[in-house]
Design a protein around this motif. Structure first.
Motif, PDB file in Angstrom:
ATOM      1  N   LEU A  76       0.837  -1.397  -0.046  1.00  0.00           N
ATOM      2  CA  LEU A  76      -0.056  -0.024  -0.059  1.00  0.00           C
ATOM      3  C   LEU A  76       0.915   1.296  -0.021  1.00  0.00           C
ATOM      4  CD1 LEU A  76      -2.837  -0.934   2.390  1.00  0.00           C
ATOM      5  CD2 LEU A  76      -3.000  -1.352  -0.191  1.00  0.00           C
ATOM      6  N   GLU A  77       1.886   1.260   0.650  1.00  0.00           N
ATOM      7  CA  GLU A  77       2.821   2.547   0.618  1.00  0.00           C
ATOM      8  C   GLU A  77       3.619   2.755  -0.826  1.00  0.00           C
ATOM      9  OE1 GLU A  77       6.209   2.916   3.387  1.00  0.00           O
ATOM     10  OE2 GLU A  77       5.004   1.530   4.792  1.00  0.00           O
ATOM     11  N   ILE A  94       1.342   2.539  -3.459  1.00  0.00           N
ATOM     12  CA  ILE A  94       0.481   3.013  -4.125  1.00  0.00           C
ATOM     13  C   ILE A  94       0.377   4.481  -3.729  1.00  0.00           C
ATOM     14  CG2 ILE A  94      -2.083   3.127  -4.782  1.00  0.00           C
ATOM     15  CD1 ILE A  94      -2.207   0.140  -4.398  1.00  0.00           C
ATOM     16  N   GLY A  95       0.750   4.673  -2.377  1.00  0.00           N
ATOM     17  CA  GLY A  95       0.794   6.143  -1.942  1.00  0.00           C
ATOM     18  C   GLY A  95      -0.053   6.199  -0.702  1.00  0.00           C
ATOM     19  N   PHE A  96      -0.313   5.248  -0.016  1.00  0.00           N
ATOM     20  CA  PHE A  96      -1.378   5.256   1.288  1.00  0.00           C
ATOM     21  C   PHE A  96      -0.018   5.481   2.334  1.00  0.00           C
ATOM     22  CE2 PHE A  96      -3.934   2.238  -0.878  1.00  0.00           C
ATOM     23  CZ  PHE A  96      -5.454   2.884  -0.638  1.00  0.00           C
ATOM     24  N   GLN A  97      -0.713   6.427   3.271  1.00  0.00           N
ATOM     25  CA  GLN A  97       0.132   7.099   4.239  1.00  0.00           C
ATOM     26  C   GLN A  97       0.309   6.059   5.420  1.00  0.00           C
ATOM     27  OE1 GLN A  97      -1.265  10.890   5.838  1.00  0.00           O
ATOM     28  NE2 GLN A  97      -1.436  11.676   3.748  1.00  0.00           N
ATOM     29  N   PRO A  98       1.383   5.593   6.007  1.00  0.00           N
ATOM     30  CA  PRO A  98       1.695   4.810   6.750  1.00  0.00           C
ATOM     31  C   PRO A  98       1.514   5.146   8.132  1.00  0.00           C
ATOM     32  CG  PRO A  98       3.712   5.370   6.080  1.00  0.00           C
ATOM     33  CD  PRO A  98       2.603   6.130   5.066  1.00  0.00           C
ATOM     34  N   ARG A  99       0.953   4.164   8.967  1.00  0.00           N
ATOM     35  CA  ARG A  99       0.719   4.585  10.350  1.00  0.00           C
ATOM     36  C   ARG A  99       2.170   4.495  11.246  1.00  0.00           C
ATOM     37  NH1 ARG A  99      -4.319   6.999  11.458  1.00  0.00           N
ATOM     38  NH2 ARG A  99      -5.517   6.144   9.772  1.00  0.00           N
ATOM     39  N   VAL A 100       2.722   5.674  11.342  1.00  0.00           N
ATOM     40  CA  VAL A 100       3.914   5.709  12.200  1.00  0.00           C
ATOM     41  C   VAL A 100       4.067   5.297  13.755  1.00  0.00           C
ATOM     42  CG1 VAL A 100       5.950   7.042  12.649  1.00  0.00           C
ATOM     43  CG2 VAL A 100       4.643   7.758  10.729  1.00  0.00           C
ATOM     44  N   LEU A 101       5.080   4.123  13.778  1.00  0.00           N
ATOM     45  CA  LEU A 101       4.982   3.571  15.282  1.00  0.00           C
ATOM     46  C   LEU A 101       5.582   4.745  16.196  1.00  0.00           C
ATOM     47  CD1 LEU A 101       6.697   0.145  14.473  1.00  0.00           C
ATOM     48  CD2 LEU A 101       4.201   0.550  15.095  1.00  0.00           C
ATOM     49  N   LYS A 102       5.098   4.964  17.414  1.00  0.00           N
ATOM     50  CA  LYS A 102       5.437   5.716  18.258  1.00  0.00           C
ATOM     51  C   LYS A 102       6.116   5.218  19.353  1.00  0.00           C
ATOM     52  CE  LYS A 102       1.466   8.725  17.471  1.00  0.00           C
ATOM     53  NZ  LYS A 102       0.388   9.622  17.977  1.00  0.00           N
ATOM     54  N   THR A 103       7.294   5.900  19.939  1.00  0.00           N
ATOM     55  CA  THR A 103       7.938   5.423  21.037  1.00  0.00           C
ATOM     56  C   THR A 103       7.313   5.196  22.440  1.00  0.00           C
ATOM     57  OG1 THR A 103       8.622   7.508  21.702  1.00  0.00           O
ATOM     58  CG2 THR A 103       9.994   6.191  20.297  1.00  0.00           C
ATOM     59  N   GLY A 107       2.973   4.621  24.072  1.00  0.00           N
ATOM     60  CA  GLY A 107       1.681   4.522  23.673  1.00  0.00           C
ATOM     61  C   GLY A 107       1.687   3.027  23.013  1.00  0.00           C
ATOM     62  N   ARG A 108       0.482   2.733  22.781  1.00  0.00           N
ATOM     63  CA  ARG A 108      -0.019   1.503  21.819  1.00  0.00           C
ATOM     64  C   ARG A 108       0.491   1.552  20.441  1.00  0.00           C
ATOM     65  NH1 ARG A 108      -6.592   0.727  21.196  1.00  0.00           N
ATOM     66  NH2 ARG A 108      -5.759  -1.282  20.402  1.00  0.00           N
ATOM     67  N   PRO A 109       0.775   0.560  19.881  1.00  0.00           N
ATOM     68  CA  PRO A 109       1.293   0.378  18.343  1.00  0.00           C
ATOM     69  C   PRO A 109      -0.046   0.854  17.587  1.00  0.00           C
ATOM     70  CG  PRO A 109       1.751  -1.698  19.651  1.00  0.00           C
ATOM     71  CD  PRO A 109       0.881  -0.901  20.544  1.00  0.00           C
ATOM     72  N   SER A 110       0.572   1.282  16.540  1.00  0.00           N
ATOM     73  CA  SER A 110      -0.500   1.734  15.548  1.00  0.00           C
ATOM     74  C   SER A 110      -1.278   0.615  14.732  1.00  0.00           C
ATOM     75  CB  SER A 110      -0.115   2.676  14.336  1.00  0.00           C
ATOM     76  OG  SER A 110       1.138   2.058  13.581  1.00  0.00           O
ATOM     77  N   PHE A 111      -2.079   0.696  13.922  1.00  0.00           N
ATOM     78  CA  PHE A 111      -2.984  -0.290  13.079  1.00  0.00           C
ATOM     79  C   PHE A 111      -2.120  -0.173  11.791  1.00  0.00           C
ATOM     80  CE2 PHE A 111      -6.406   0.906  16.028  1.00  0.00           C
ATOM     81  CZ  PHE A 111      -6.452  -0.206  16.711  1.00  0.00           C
ATOM     82  N   ASP A 112      -2.115  -1.269  11.037  1.00  0.00           N
ATOM     83  CA  ASP A 112      -1.642  -1.175   9.725  1.00  0.00           C
ATOM     84  C   ASP A 112      -2.807  -0.714   8.772  1.00  0.00           C
ATOM     85  OD1 ASP A 112      -0.689  -2.230   7.176  1.00  0.00           O
ATOM     86  OD2 ASP A 112      -0.118  -3.997   7.833  1.00  0.00           O
ATOM     87  N   SER A 113      -2.349  -0.054   7.726  1.00  0.00           N
ATOM     88  CA  SER A 113      -3.220   0.582   6.730  1.00  0.00           C
ATOM     89  C   SER A 113      -4.181  -0.509   5.949  1.00  0.00           C
ATOM     90  CB  SER A 113      -2.372   1.258   5.462  1.00  0.00           C
ATOM     91  OG  SER A 113      -1.690   2.379   6.209  1.00  0.00           O
ATOM     92  N   LYS A 114      -3.566  -1.638   5.948  1.00  0.00           N
ATOM     93  CA  LYS A 114      -4.223  -2.800   5.412  1.00  0.00           C
ATOM     94  C   LYS A 114      -5.628  -3.025   6.181  1.00  0.00           C
ATOM     95  CE  LYS A 114      -0.773  -5.077   2.698  1.00  0.00           C
ATOM     96  NZ  LYS A 114       0.210  -6.117   2.478  1.00  0.00           N
ATOM     97  N   VAL A 115      -5.420  -3.021   7.463  1.00  0.00           N
ATOM     98  CA  VAL A 115      -6.781  -3.075   8.336  1.00  0.00           C
ATOM     99  C   VAL A 115      -7.943  -2.197   7.797  1.00  0.00           C
ATOM    100  CG1 VAL A 115      -7.506  -2.822  10.550  1.00  0.00           C
ATOM    101  CG2 VAL A 115      -5.614  -3.686  10.069  1.00  0.00           C
ATOM    102  N   PHE A 116      -7.629  -1.009   7.644  1.00  0.00           N
ATOM    103  CA  PHE A 116      -8.631   0.290   7.323  1.00  0.00           C
ATOM    104  C   PHE A 116      -9.018  -0.135   6.128  1.00  0.00           C
ATOM    105  CE2 PHE A 116      -5.890   2.409  10.652  1.00  0.00           C
ATOM    106  CZ  PHE A 116      -7.013   2.502  11.607  1.00  0.00           C
ATOM    107  N   PRO A 120      -7.138  10.065  -0.389  1.00  0.00           N
ATOM    108  CA  PRO A 120      -8.024  10.246  -1.422  1.00  0.00           C
ATOM    109  C   PRO A 120      -7.264   9.834  -2.720  1.00  0.00           C
ATOM    110  CG  PRO A 120      -7.534  12.485  -0.881  1.00  0.00           C
ATOM    111  CD  PRO A 120      -7.017  11.537   0.274  1.00  0.00           C
ATOM    112  N   LYS A 121      -6.053  10.342  -2.786  1.00  0.00           N
ATOM    113  CA  LYS A 121      -5.308   9.770  -4.184  1.00  0.00           C
ATOM    114  C   LYS A 121      -4.888   8.481  -4.395  1.00  0.00           C
ATOM    115  CE  LYS A 121      -3.183  14.651  -4.666  1.00  0.00           C
ATOM    116  NZ  LYS A 121      -1.741  15.256  -4.605  1.00  0.00           N
ATOM    117  N   ALA A 122      -4.514   7.861  -2.964  1.00  0.00           N
ATOM    118  CA  ALA A 122      -4.241   6.594  -3.036  1.00  0.00           C
ATOM    119  C   ALA A 122      -5.325   5.631  -3.330  1.00  0.00           C
ATOM    120  CB  ALA A 122      -3.620   5.955  -1.714  1.00  0.00           C
ATOM    121  N   LEU A 123      -6.633   6.074  -3.132  1.00  0.00           N
ATOM    122  CA  LEU A 123      -7.891   5.403  -3.292  1.00  0.00           C
ATOM    123  C   LEU A 123      -7.909   5.525  -4.715  1.00  0.00           C
ATOM    124  CD1 LEU A 123     -10.233   6.354  -0.484  1.00  0.00           C
ATOM    125  CD2 LEU A 123      -9.268   4.143  -0.820  1.00  0.00           C
ATOM    126  N   LYS A 124      -7.657   6.445  -5.355  1.00  0.00           N
ATOM    127  CA  LYS A 124      -8.025   6.467  -6.807  1.00  0.00           C
ATOM    128  C   LYS A 124      -6.840   5.744  -7.573  1.00  0.00           C
ATOM    129  CE  LYS A 124      -8.550  10.126 -10.409  1.00  0.00           C
ATOM    130  NZ  LYS A 124      -9.775   9.548 -10.954  1.00  0.00           N
TER     131      LYS A 124
END
Length: 487
Positions: A39-40, A42-51, A53-62, A112-116
């Motif tokens: 997905l990256e 194609i242009g989907f913005q990745p969820r950045v891991l933070k030092t 708090g809890r881990p982020s969700f993968d873009s594929k989930v959404f 929006p651009k990545a969905l297109k």
């Protein structure tokens, strides 16, 4: 009387999520398709891991959530969050992950651009799967209501009407104040002064709107969604909306190109036709299009790009040829391409000086060049009064796009049976999307984001239709052999 008995709620069962989903369930194809793509790339913005708090969700989930949601008529992020908790198919698809509604909504808004781009990628897959022929493509558009009401849309006429109302009301209240001065009714005076102050503020707001309208150079302005426009929907019905363009292949009625605009169809043909050509990597194809797209400039652009158009000829309506009888309409004059002249019904030759004139104005048809054709024979012609009311005789204008228009008209006459297939190819798509699925309005604001949502809708339509054509197992098999550029 005996009845079929259910299973006790307290009975312990041992099973897996895998056992609950059949082999032909559409979620299996969604899972395989999304997992295959990077997905990256194609242009989907990745969820950045933070030092912290809890881990982020993968873009594929959404993406899986939205593909499933739109396929089943659910696009509210709050409803999708609930479905993640209670829907067994989504639990299988997401492996029991349940994001909150805010994260779900942000994914669609931020990509929006990545969905297109994802829609275009799936079109590429459909072509490789031999579900698209690319020979005959029908083009049409439909309106989607914007997130902006009519009361929040203004043009100069509407602003002038409001300003005039404020002026009239102000004068009415000032007259009432003069009367109250005699009666010395302080309570009434206070109420009237408050109303005058409110009118002054309203006047300032409308004057600011007028400045915004003049600065934009647009004929109208919307205050809730700045990109939304009041468009003619049907007959005399006007809605503040967007215009979804779609190019549909004739083989299996799959959408091969789509984008959303905020104007009517008059100047929209070449953009969607060229997009279809690019998505399918075609040398040429035949485009079937209704009369709402008829425009000389657009037809000529398609011709220059090797796209064969069959666009319906608009109704002539009331003649604007100043007293001209039907037998002397422009269509009755024969153009001679070899010597660039016209021959009138009386056999006289109309010539041109070769000078190009420019059509001016603010209409969609303005801006093109044309040549004028005349003949001195008009002065002594016995039927001049039936042909024209001009003192100097008949004058014919020929646009720089006339060749492309005439060639299209000839193809339209010769291919009536092919043109009639246009409605069969693309009309039911909009019916499915708007009537069956209820996607007759957009959830988002701004042309770019609306484009992303409508690309997602068309992607889901293609997924649904391709599953109906091949079935889930065969489609997954073709997916495994597909050489995707974004793996």
């Amino acid at each position: 009387m005996q009845h079929i008995q259910g299973i006790s709620r307290n009975q312990l069962q041992v099973s897996s999520l895998e056992d609950t989903i059949s082999a032909d369930n559409p979620v299996r194809f969604m899972d395989a398709f999304v997992n295959l793509i990077d997905l990256e790339k194609i242009g989907f913005q990745p969820r950045v891991l933070k030092t912290e708090g809890r881990p982020s969700f993968d873009s594929k989930v959404f993406l899986k959530i939205y593909l499933y949601g739109y396929l089943n008529g659910i696009r509210s992020s709050r409803r999708l969050e609930k479905e993640c908790l209670r829907n067994i198919e989504l639990q299988w698809l997401l492996e029991a992950i349940c994001p909150n509604y805010h994260s779900i909504a942000d994914f669609r808004k931020d990509n929006p651009k990545a969905l297109k781009q994802l829609f275009k990628l799936f079109v590429s897959f459909l072509k490789d799967a031999d579900l698209i022929s690319g020979k005959t493509i029908a083009i049409d558009g439909t309106k989607s209501r914007a997130h902006n009401g009519k009361k929040a849309n203004f043009n100069q006429k509407k602003i002038d009407k409001h300003l005039q109302y404020i002026e009239d009301k102000t004068q009415e209240y000032l007259s009432a104040l003069d009367q109250n001065d005699v009666q010395e009714n302080n309570t009434t005076i206070t109420n009237i002064q408050q109303k005058i102050e409110r009118l002054k503020q309203n006047k300032i707001n409308y004057e600011l709107l007028e400045e915004q309208l003049n600065a934009s150079g647009e004929p109208q302005v919307s205050t809730t969604d700045a990109d939304a426009r009041a468009l003619l929907v049907q007959g005399q019905v006007v809605e503040v909306s967007y215009n979804i363009q779609a190019a549909v292949d004739s083989k299996h009625n799959l959408v091969v190109a789509t984008h959303t605009i905020n104007r009517n169809d008059k100047n929209a043909l070449s953009a969607i036709a060229l997009e279809a050509k690019e998505n399918l990597e075609l040398e040429t194809f035949t485009a079937l299009v209704d009369k709402g797209y008829h425009n000389g400039r657009e037809l000529d652009t398609c011709k220059q790009n090797n796209i064969t158009t069959i666009v319906a000829v608009p109704d002539q309506g009331k003649s604007n040829e100043n007293g001209t009888q039907p037998e002397y309409f422009v269509s009755k004059f024969t153009y001679n391409k070899a010597d660039n002249t016209y021959t009138c019904p009386q056999g006289q030759i109309l010539t041109t000086t070769g000078r190009w004139h420019k059509k001016t104005g603010r209409t969609e048809e303005s801006g093109y060049q044309f040549q004028k054709y005349r003949t001195s024979a008009c002065k002594t012609c016995p039927v001049k009064d039936q042909c024209t009311s001009r003192k100097g005789g008949r004058e014919i204008d020929r646009s720089q796009y006339a060749d492309a228009v005439e060639e299209n008209h000839q193809r339209y006459k010769e291919n009536q049976q092919l043109y009639r297939k246009r409605q069969e190819i693309n009309e039911h798509i909009f019916g499915t999307i708007k009537r069956k699925w209820g996607y007759n309005y957009t959830d988002l604001i701004g042309l770019e984001k609306v484009n992303g949502e409508h690309s997602l809708i068309m992607l889901v339509y293609n997924i649904k239709r391709s599953i109906n054509i091949l079935g889930v197992p065969d489609l997954i098999a073709k997916l495994k052999t597909w050489n995707s550029p974004y793996k």
